[in-house]
Design a protein around this motif. Structure first.
Motif, mmCIF file in Angstrom:
data_model
loop_
_atom_site.group_PDB
_atom_site.id
_atom_site.type_symbol
_atom_site.label_atom_id
_atom_site.label_comp_id
_atom_site.label_asym_id
_atom_site.label_seq_id
_atom_site.Cartn_x
_atom_site.Cartn_y
_atom_site.Cartn_z
ATOM 1 N N CYS A 116 0.815 -1.204 0.000
ATOM 2 C CA CYS A 116 0.000 0.000 0.000
ATOM 3 C C CYS A 116 0.855 1.264 0.000
ATOM 4 C CB CYS A 116 -0.952 -0.013 1.193
ATOM 5 S SG CYS A 116 -2.277 -1.225 1.054
ATOM 6 N N TYR A 117 1.843 1.328 0.876
ATOM 7 C CA TYR A 117 2.655 2.539 0.915
ATOM 8 C C TYR A 117 3.531 2.696 -0.327
ATOM 9 C CZ TYR A 117 1.304 4.353 5.455
ATOM 10 O OH TYR A 117 0.596 4.916 6.490
ATOM 11 N N SER A 118 3.961 1.593 -0.901
ATOM 12 C CA SER A 118 4.722 1.700 -2.153
ATOM 13 C C SER A 118 3.874 2.322 -3.251
ATOM 14 C CB SER A 118 5.205 0.310 -2.594
ATOM 15 O OG SER A 118 6.193 -0.184 -1.722
ATOM 16 N N ASN A 119 2.613 1.927 -3.311
ATOM 17 C CA ASN A 119 1.737 2.465 -4.347
ATOM 18 C C ASN A 119 1.270 3.875 -4.029
ATOM 19 O OD1 ASN A 119 1.040 0.369 -6.600
ATOM 20 N ND2 ASN A 119 1.171 -0.814 -4.718
ATOM 21 N N ILE A 120 1.080 4.185 -2.759
ATOM 22 C CA ILE A 120 0.768 5.565 -2.382
ATOM 23 C C ILE A 120 1.918 6.480 -2.781
ATOM 24 C CG2 ILE A 120 0.496 7.096 -0.385
ATOM 25 C CD1 ILE A 120 -1.113 4.722 0.898
ATOM 26 N N ARG A 121 3.143 6.024 -2.566
ATOM 27 C CA ARG A 121 4.310 6.815 -2.954
ATOM 28 C C ARG A 121 4.349 7.013 -4.469
ATOM 29 N NH1 ARG A 121 9.693 7.581 -3.916
ATOM 30 N NH2 ARG A 121 10.834 8.671 -2.271
ATOM 31 N N ALA A 122 3.992 5.959 -5.201
ATOM 32 C CA ALA A 122 3.966 6.076 -6.659
ATOM 33 C C ALA A 122 2.907 7.078 -7.110
ATOM 34 C CB ALA A 122 3.721 4.707 -7.284
ATOM 35 N N VAL A 123 1.748 7.069 -6.456
ATOM 36 C CA VAL A 123 0.726 8.071 -6.763
ATOM 37 C C VAL A 123 1.271 9.473 -6.536
ATOM 38 C CG1 VAL A 123 -1.485 9.043 -6.003
ATOM 39 C CG2 VAL A 123 -1.261 6.572 -6.333
ATOM 40 N N ASN A 124 1.966 9.667 -5.421
ATOM 41 C CA ASN A 124 2.511 10.986 -5.139
ATOM 42 C C ASN A 124 3.530 11.414 -6.188
ATOM 43 O OD1 ASN A 124 0.903 10.991 -2.911
ATOM 44 N ND2 ASN A 124 2.545 10.728 -1.414
ATOM 45 N N GLN A 125 4.339 10.462 -6.644
ATOM 46 C CA GLN A 125 5.276 10.772 -7.729
ATOM 47 C C GLN A 125 4.524 11.211 -8.979
ATOM 48 O OE1 GLN A 125 7.496 6.890 -7.449
ATOM 49 N NE2 GLN A 125 9.263 8.220 -7.762
ATOM 50 N N TYR A 126 3.461 10.478 -9.300
ATOM 51 C CA TYR A 126 2.702 10.802 -10.502
ATOM 52 C C TYR A 126 2.094 12.204 -10.394
ATOM 53 C CZ TYR A 126 -0.640 10.618 -14.282
ATOM 54 O OH TYR A 126 -1.342 10.910 -15.422
ATOM 55 N N LEU A 127 1.463 12.487 -9.261
ATOM 56 C CA LEU A 127 0.822 13.790 -9.093
ATOM 57 C C LEU A 127 1.844 14.914 -9.103
ATOM 58 C CD1 LEU A 127 -1.835 12.917 -6.373
ATOM 59 C CD2 LEU A 127 -2.251 13.401 -8.796
ATOM 60 N N GLN A 128 3.026 14.687 -8.547
ATOM 61 C CA GLN A 128 4.068 15.712 -8.540
ATOM 62 C C GLN A 128 4.505 16.067 -9.960
ATOM 63 O OE1 GLN A 128 8.344 14.871 -7.566
ATOM 64 N NE2 GLN A 128 7.858 16.060 -5.713
ATOM 65 N N HIS A 129 4.588 15.054 -10.829
ATOM 66 C CA HIS A 129 5.093 15.293 -12.186
ATOM 67 C C HIS A 129 3.985 15.562 -13.200
ATOM 68 C CE1 HIS A 129 8.571 13.182 -10.357
ATOM 69 N NE2 HIS A 129 9.274 13.939 -11.180
ATOM 70 N N LEU A 130 2.724 15.440 -12.797
ATOM 71 C CA LEU A 130 1.636 15.600 -13.755
ATOM 72 C C LEU A 130 1.680 16.920 -14.520
ATOM 73 C CD1 LEU A 130 -0.922 14.414 -14.996
ATOM 74 C CD2 LEU A 130 -2.224 15.338 -13.051
ATOM 75 N N PRO A 131 2.030 18.035 -13.901
ATOM 76 C CA PRO A 131 2.051 19.296 -14.667
ATOM 77 C C PRO A 131 2.960 19.271 -15.885
ATOM 78 C CG PRO A 131 2.094 19.758 -12.310
ATOM 79 C CD PRO A 131 2.288 18.280 -12.457
ATOM 80 N N VAL A 132 4.033 18.469 -15.882
ATOM 81 C CA VAL A 132 4.964 18.477 -17.011
ATOM 82 C C VAL A 132 4.719 17.324 -17.981
ATOM 83 C CG1 VAL A 132 6.710 19.615 -15.608
ATOM 84 C CG2 VAL A 132 6.737 17.110 -15.816
ATOM 85 N N ILE A 133 3.796 16.430 -17.666
ATOM 86 C CA ILE A 133 3.509 15.325 -18.580
ATOM 87 C C ILE A 133 2.797 15.876 -19.807
ATOM 88 C CG2 ILE A 133 2.270 13.147 -18.868
ATOM 89 C CD1 ILE A 133 2.571 12.676 -15.871
ATOM 90 N N PRO A 134 3.220 15.510 -21.005
ATOM 91 C CA PRO A 134 2.603 16.056 -22.218
ATOM 92 C C PRO A 134 1.233 15.432 -22.514
ATOM 93 C CG PRO A 134 4.346 14.514 -22.813
ATOM 94 C CD PRO A 134 4.409 14.667 -21.318
ATOM 95 N N PHE A 135 0.283 15.629 -21.612
ATOM 96 C CA PHE A 135 -1.100 15.206 -21.788
ATOM 97 C C PHE A 135 -1.945 16.424 -22.142
ATOM 98 C CE2 PHE A 135 -0.974 11.423 -18.554
ATOM 99 C CZ PHE A 135 -0.295 10.653 -19.489
ATOM 100 N N SER A 136 -3.095 16.158 -22.737
ATOM 101 C CA SER A 136 -4.072 17.229 -22.916
ATOM 102 C C SER A 136 -4.625 17.628 -21.555
ATOM 103 C CB SER A 136 -5.210 16.750 -23.819
ATOM 104 O OG SER A 136 -5.972 15.742 -23.160
ATOM 105 N N ALA A 137 -5.255 18.773 -21.494
ATOM 106 C CA ALA A 137 -5.838 19.240 -20.232
ATOM 107 C C ALA A 137 -6.887 18.252 -19.718
ATOM 108 C CB ALA A 137 -6.449 20.624 -20.417
ATOM 109 N N ALA A 138 -7.685 17.719 -20.647
ATOM 110 C CA ALA A 138 -8.731 16.777 -20.246
ATOM 111 C C ALA A 138 -8.118 15.501 -19.678
ATOM 112 C CB ALA A 138 -9.626 16.455 -21.438
ATOM 113 N N LEU A 139 -7.053 15.013 -20.298
ATOM 114 C CA LEU A 139 -6.425 13.788 -19.821
ATOM 115 C C LEU A 139 -5.734 14.021 -18.483
ATOM 116 C CD1 LEU A 139 -5.959 10.830 -20.464
ATOM 117 C CD2 LEU A 139 -3.887 11.477 -21.719
ATOM 118 N N LYS A 140 -5.167 15.191 -18.294
ATOM 119 C CA LYS A 140 -4.569 15.499 -16.997
ATOM 120 C C LYS A 140 -5.632 15.486 -15.900
ATOM 121 C CE LYS A 140 -0.472 18.154 -18.312
ATOM 122 N NZ LYS A 140 0.262 19.436 -18.179
ATOM 123 N N THR A 141 -6.793 16.031 -16.215
ATOM 124 C CA THR A 141 -7.871 16.063 -15.222
ATOM 125 C C THR A 141 -8.338 14.663 -14.865
ATOM 126 O OG1 THR A 141 -8.635 18.241 -15.959
ATOM 127 C CG2 THR A 141 -10.221 16.870 -14.772
#
Length: 582
Positions: A116-141
């Motif tokens: 659980c904590y390994s995956n929670i940490r992975a979620v936090n990594q994803y959310l931290q980097h989401l602003p720079v991921i080349p996704f559309s605004a809708a996909l980011k949401t």
């Protein structure tokens, strides 16, 4: 879990990031990633999506039938409860520890904490980097909403195992960070998970279809909220729970008070899912009209159905056939259902076996039973399909032939293939042989609509009593099960309806990972999991006779209402308080 696959492909760069996290014990350890790996992962849209997808990989670990594995045997929470006897049960493993009452902080499996904590940490990594991921605004949401759902999901699994746990927010700890984490209150954890569910629900589609099937949806977020609030209203998590007389622990492992309104909140949450009108009980009355309740059997063999709200995705597989089916069909045969579970299934007329007028015949104990019994458990004389010259032929399986005084010769026999005289049949595809033809298209259910109806019935009954909506929810399940008549007696008391609900959860949700936690949140495990468990022998001599025999005495200690925190975690962070009575 070699045959348990997530449906999406994970690039090698992403595997490096996740693998290093999964080898650690949770938020207390740094995820070892190079800047190149991190940059290449989140600067590329395909890699970033695969990183998110991989957080789904362990979404079903807690209820997985192979959760406790070692050597040539595997079992899930069913073997740690009063549902089934585990395979190789003389060994030292997680399910035996719970069955025998020997679990303690030194030996308890650490998978709940670690995964659980390994995956929670992975979620936090994803959310931290989401602003720079080349996704559309809708996909980011939408993917941000998925991440919040997944974080809530893994925190809920921590909560049901341990009670209150450290909430780390969006933090991504490194080995250089000072660690002063303490366990948050139960109330804080509930509120945090509720916020994650609401955040996800506000930005996700109601359901998922096509290539998106298996991803988090609004329905899944609301359903998790329903499950969470049902737990939060339950006896184990009120009035201090097992921490009532332990200083400072009453608010960590439970609410320190009792608030009847919690049941009303749980009922409303389940009602929100029902009101989506997006899900329904799967009913099939035409494929095999002579088999009442056939939809209950069929739904678990289908990859897509109207009932699954959240599923653990798998490739085509023989996952359950290899584990639960009889040895003659290539199964490893375990765990093995107890007689106590068999006895819990009532009669086809809706009565319990001990009720007046039930029609139960101890000389023919499997006749005219609740159809879910045969769909859930294989017993002596169960009708199975075999294949000769590529033609399906129904045959009866006998594995209790002349057991007294001699044990039957068949590899499927009681005391040989099965230690109880029974095998698990639920979710097995009857057209698939592990040592022969076919593969199942199944995925494993994590939340299905039947649970939501049961959640609603339980919460509403506790909040206001057995009103018409409680009857309607339960009778819908009983009708789909093939009970005739399926109607419940009129004018049941709240206590009587509570017993009906407990019974329906036990038989409807058997082997789906619920029983272990249900008897704990109801605080009845000191009875259900503290008794001699039994099996059944069948002697086919001059006449057919049935004889129960002792299998294992289960032992339960009050401490076991919650899991102990692994000693390894407390050793690293002494500020973590151990659960009461360990």
């Amino acid at each position: 879990m070699k045959k348990h696959f997530i449906a999406w492909v994970v690039p090698a760069t992403v595997i490096l990031v996740i693998f290093s996290a999964c080898q650690k014990s949770g938020f207390l350890d740094q995820t070892s990633t190079t800047s190149l790996n991190e940059a290449s992962t989140f600067s590329d849209s395909a890699n970033a999506m695969s990183f998110l997808n991989n957080i789904y990989a362990n979404i079903g670990f807690a209820s997985d039938p192979k959760r406790f594995s070692g050597g040539n045997f595997a079992a899930g929470l069913d073997a740690a409860s009063d549902e089934a006897e585990g395979p190789n049960a003389s060994s030292s493993n997680g399910f035996v520890q719970f069955a025998t009452g020997t679990v303690n902080p030194t030996v308890v499996p650490d998978d709940a904490w670690r995964i659980c904590y390994s995956n929670i940490r992975a979620v936090n990594q994803y959310l931290q980097h989401l602003p720079v991921i080349p996704f559309s605004a809708a996909l980011k949401t939408s993917t941000r909403a998925e991440a919040h759902f997944l974080r809530g999901w893994y925190y809920f699994m921590l909560l049901e195992h341990y009670g209150g746990v450290p909430l780390i927010g969006d933090s991504i700890y490194t080995t250089k960070d000072p660690m002063t984490q303490v366990r948050n209150s139960f109330k804080s954890c509930v509120n945090y998970i509720l916020a994650e569910c609401d955040s996800a629900a506000n930005n996700l589609p109601v359901t998922r279809t096509g290539s998106e099937y298996g991803r988090a949806s609004k329905g899944a977020a609301l359903a998790l909220k329903s499950r969470l609030l049902l737990y939060a209203a339950s006896p184990l998590f009120n009035n201090g729970g097992i921490g009532k007389d332990v200083p400072a622990m009453d608010s960590i492992v439970a609410y320190p008070d009792q608030d009847p309104n919690r049941w009303a909140l749980a009922a409303a949450a389940a009602k929100d899912v029902i009101s989506l009108n997006a899900y329904s009980l799967y009913i099939d009355s035409t494929t095999n009209p002579s088999e009442p309740g056939y939809g209950f059997m069929k739904l678990f063999t289908l990859r897509y159905n109207t009932e699954y709200i959240l599923a653990h995705m798998m490739a085509s597989n023989k996952y359950l056939e290899s584990l639960w089916d009889v040895p003659s069909r290539g199964g490893s045969g375990g765990p093995f259902p107890y007689q106590e579970l068999v006895d819990a299934f009532g009669m086809a007329n809706g009565k319990l076996t001990g009720d007046n007028g039930s029609g139960y015949d101890p000389a023919n104990p499997y006749k005219n039973r609740d159809p879910r019994l045969d769909y859930t458990i294989m017993h002596d004389s169960t009708l199975r399909i075999t294949y000769g010259a590529n033609q399906p032929t129904p045959i009866k399986l006998y594995w209790n032939t002349s057991v007294s005084p001699a044990v039957a010769a068949s590899g499927d026999a009681v005391h040989k293939g099965t230690s109880t005289g029974y095998y698990i049949n639920k979710m097995i595809d009857p057209s698939v042989l592990n040592n022969g033809i076919g593969e199942a298209q199944r995925c494993l259910p994590l939340i299905r609509y039947a649970e939501i109806l049961l959640n609603y019935a339980e919460a509403q009954n506790e909040a206001v009593g057995p009103d018409k909506t409680v009857y309607d929810a339960l009778e819908a399940i009983r009708q789909r099960a093939g009970l005739r008549p399926y109607k419940l007696p009129d004018n049941l008391s709240q206590d009587d309806m509570r017993q009906v609900i407990h019974h329906e959860r036990r038989v409807e949700l058997a082997f789906e990972g619920f029983r272990f936690f249900d008897v704990r949140r109801w605080m009845i495990a000191d009875s259900t999991d503290n008794q001699m468990m039994h099996g059944m022998e069948v002697d086919r001599g001059a006449s057919v006779t049935y004889k129960e025999f002792n299998v294992r005495k289960h032992n339960f200690r009050r401490a076991m209402y919650l899991w102990p925190l692994p000693l390894s975690e407390i050793s690293k962070l002494p500020t973590l308080k151990q659960n009461p009575l360990y």
